[in-house]
Design an enzyme around this catalytic site. Structure first.
Site, PDB file in Angstrom:
ATOM      1  N   LYS A  94      -3.803  30.579  14.545  1.00  0.00           N
ATOM      2  CA  LYS A  94      -4.746  29.494  14.214  1.00  0.00           C
ATOM      3  C   LYS A  94      -4.345  28.238  14.983  1.00  0.00           C
ATOM      4  CE  LYS A  94      -6.770  27.074  10.197  1.00  0.00           C
ATOM      5  NZ  LYS A  94      -6.857  27.001   8.723  1.00  0.00           N
ATOM      6  N   SER A 169     -11.407  27.255   6.334  1.00  0.00           N
ATOM      7  CA  SER A 169     -11.317  26.736   7.682  1.00  0.00           C
ATOM      8  C   SER A 169     -10.807  27.747   8.702  1.00  0.00           C
ATOM      9  CB  SER A 169     -10.407  25.501   7.698  1.00  0.00           C
ATOM     10  OG  SER A 169      -9.075  25.860   7.363  1.00  0.00           O
ATOM     11  N   SER A 193      -8.700  28.484   2.471  1.00  0.00           N
ATOM     12  CA  SER A 193      -9.037  28.731   3.881  1.00  0.00           C
ATOM     13  C   SER A 193      -8.524  30.018   4.501  1.00  0.00           C
ATOM     14  CB  SER A 193      -8.555  27.561   4.739  1.00  0.00           C
ATOM     15  OG  SER A 193      -9.487  26.526   4.641  1.00  0.00           O
TER      16      SER A 193
HETATM   17  N1  GLN Z   1     -12.708  24.305   2.028  1.00  0.00           N
HETATM   18  C1  GLN Z   1     -11.642  23.503   1.499  1.00  0.00           C
HETATM   19  C2  GLN Z   1     -11.699  22.138   2.128  1.00  0.00           C
HETATM   20  O1  GLN Z   1     -12.609  21.872   2.816  1.00  0.00           O
HETATM   21  C3  GLN Z   1     -10.320  24.163   1.744  1.00  0.00           C
HETATM   22  C4  GLN Z   1      -9.886  24.091   3.137  1.00  0.00           C
HETATM   23  C5  GLN Z   1      -8.540  24.705   3.377  1.00  0.00           C
HETATM   24  O2  GLN Z   1      -8.066  25.525   2.588  1.00  0.00           O
HETATM   25  N2  GLN Z   1      -7.904  24.284   4.462  1.00  0.00           N
HETATM   26  O3  GLN Z   1     -10.856  21.328   1.962  1.00  0.00           O
END
Ligand code: GLN
Length: 507
Positions: A94, A169, A193
């Site tokens: 990532k 994400s 995410s």
């Molecule tokens: N969707 C959540 C956010 O927007 C979690 C994102 C994540 O786990 N990095 O913060």
């Protein structure tokens, strides 16, 4: 296979298919038996990326020269008899992990030209294991999002249906695994995410207990919640990845000093006697009926495997999203203050004085969602509001963690949906941040409590508007440090069912 075997391999579609769908263990066996070399395998994936990435946008950077040099070194290591389980295996990283010499953007214009001068601990661990870094995967900007649409470098497409989001994400990672553009991938999970994109793309992913994987060199979003973990085709593959990723690191003050574990050790244990807790709050209003039905079918399968079901309650579940959207932005506003155009990040071309330079650089470098979070975070931390919002949220965070502690007195693992619906369409929720935030309703509490959670494929939803049935993910939540048991629970299901082997058409 002869030198240049890659071309031979590519001209045998069935062999190619076999390789890209092989488990990590099968790949390691093929490498050890010299049926294929790491250079050939890496070329195979690079070729897949060249073919499919223009459509899926799963990778932000590939560097064939660097990856192939790592592969050649891995081949030598295997030949000398010093190979480890992941030696020579191409892994997608990532783009939140700093990797020396690699462009590391975190999905942001702010870091569009940033070449990392050092390796994150996770990258070091893969390097030590002799794995090949196949490239850096697309993601929501600074890991803020649930659809990969906040990436400065454009959205990622879901291999099951190009009109659908892959989740976020870690959307690039999930798409890359589902489309077989890597053998396995890394992700990070602050509020879901790893699990939510795994669910939306029909793959397996695990977020370990907070503090298990070092955050050193992992670009910070909300430091008390961020945790890295693997995303792969199966629980067994995730266990092998986790063996590499975990370990104490003194450069992360929240890294836990624990003995190194073998996460594959319990995979084969039978499940007889396992107590599965089903929180009633996870099956209430807001859950799509098709997702609910698939989860119930998965639970029925677990009964067949010898598990018993216990009804439990996590009474503060509905507070998880509001608490998270106070705490995560608060931490983000502090973490992202370092991007000032001086020490790091994009600097505006024209400005009048220092204040103007900060303002212009930050307004140009950050996208809309990141700015929204910085503003919320700054607000909840400001004098006069701190007690009402930030402190209050911290107290509720404690209660949410306590709910889980109480629940684990009655059950060994907790199960439920990972996401309230299957993958939605690109653009569908872009204008409505609250709807987007609710995609993580079942995953966020796990981060607030610091617990491990995973998602495994368990079937398909009703056909969506684009006429493709999209994957459904079953979430498994474990007690602190119970990853080996969770992986066992997931693996036994994957031995009994074949949902995890299904793949999108054309891959
Ligand atoms: N969707 C959540 C956010 O927007 C979690 C994102 C994540 O786990 N990095 O913060």
């Amino acid at each position: 296979m002869a030198r240049g075997g890659f071309f031979i391999l590519a001209s045998f579609p069935s062999l190619l298919n076999k390789m890209i769908n092989a488990s990590l263990k099968q790949l390691a066996d093929q490498l050890a038996a010299k049926k294929i070399s790491s250079v050939e395998l890496t070329k195979l994936y690079l070729d897949q990326i060249a073919t499919h990435n223009p459509v899926y946008n799963a990778y932000l950077s590939v560097n064939a020269k660097v990856s192939l040099a790592q592969a050649a070194a891995a081949d030598e290591r295997i030949a000398s008899g010093n190979g480890l389980p992941l030696t020579g295996i191409p892994i997608a990283q990532k783009d939140i992990f700093c990797a020396k010499g690699w462009r590391t953007t975190c999905g942001s214009k702010m870091l569009a030209d940033f070449i990392a001068p050092y390796d994150a601990h996770v990258i070091e661990q893969f390097n030590r294991a002799g794995a090949v870094n196949l490239g850096k995967t697309n993601m929501d900007e600074f890991a803020m999002g649930s659809s990969n649409e906040t990436s400065y470098f454009g959205p990622v497409r879901n291999p099951w249906n190009q009109k659908a989001v892959p989740g976020g994400s870690s959307g690039g990672a999930a798409s890359a695994v589902a489309a077989r553009l890597c053998a396995a991938a890394t992700g990070t999970d602050t509020g879901g995410s790893i699990r939510q994109p795994a669910s939306l793309c029909g793959i397996t992913g695990i977020k370990p207990t907070y503090g298990t994987v070092s955050r050193y060199g992992m670009i910070a979003f909300a430091s008390s919640l961020d945790q890295a973990g693997p995303m792969a085709k199966s629980a067994e593959d995730c266990a092998l990845m986790l063996n590499v990723m975990t370990g104490f690191d003194e450069r992360d003050s929240t890294s836990l000093q624990r003995e190194k574990e073998d996460y594959t050790r319990d995979l084969t244990k039978p499940l007889a006697g396992l107590r599965i807790g089903l929180p009633k709050e996870f099956f209430a209003e807001g859950l799509s009926s098709d997702v609910g039905a698939r989860i119930q079918e998965a639970i029925a399968e677990y009964r067949k495997l010898g598990a018993s079901i216990v009804g439990i309650s996590l009474p503060n579940t509905k507070l998880a999203v509001p608490v998270y959207y106070v705490l995560a932005p608060a931490e983000a506003s502090s973490n992202l203050s370092r991007y000032d155009g001086v020490r790091y990040g994009h600097r505006a071309d024209e400005y009048t004085d220092l204040a103007d330079m900060y303002e212009k650089s930050r307004s140009q470098g950050f996208g809309e969602e990141v700015k929204r979070r910085i503003m919320i975070g700054t607000y909840v931390l400001s004098h006069g509001y701190y007690d009402a919002y930030y402190l209050q949220a911290q107290k509720i965070r404690r209660l949410i963690a306590q709910d889980f502690t109480d629940a684990f007195k009655q059950c060994d693992v907790i199960m439920g949906p990972t996401s309230p619906s299957t993958a939605f369409n690109l653009g569908e929720k872009g204008d409505d941040p609250v709807q987007m935030y609710l995609s993580d309703i079942y995953t966020i509490a796990v981060n607030l409590a610091g617990l491990p959670g995973m998602s495994i494929p368990c079937g398909f939803g009703d056909a969506c508007a684009n006429n493709t049935a999209m994957p459904v993910g079953l979430q498994i939540i474990g007690n602190y440090f119970d990853e080996a048991r969770m992986l066992n629970v997931a693996h036994q299901y994957q031995l009994a069912t074949d949902w995890h082997t299904r793949r999108p058409q054309g891959f």
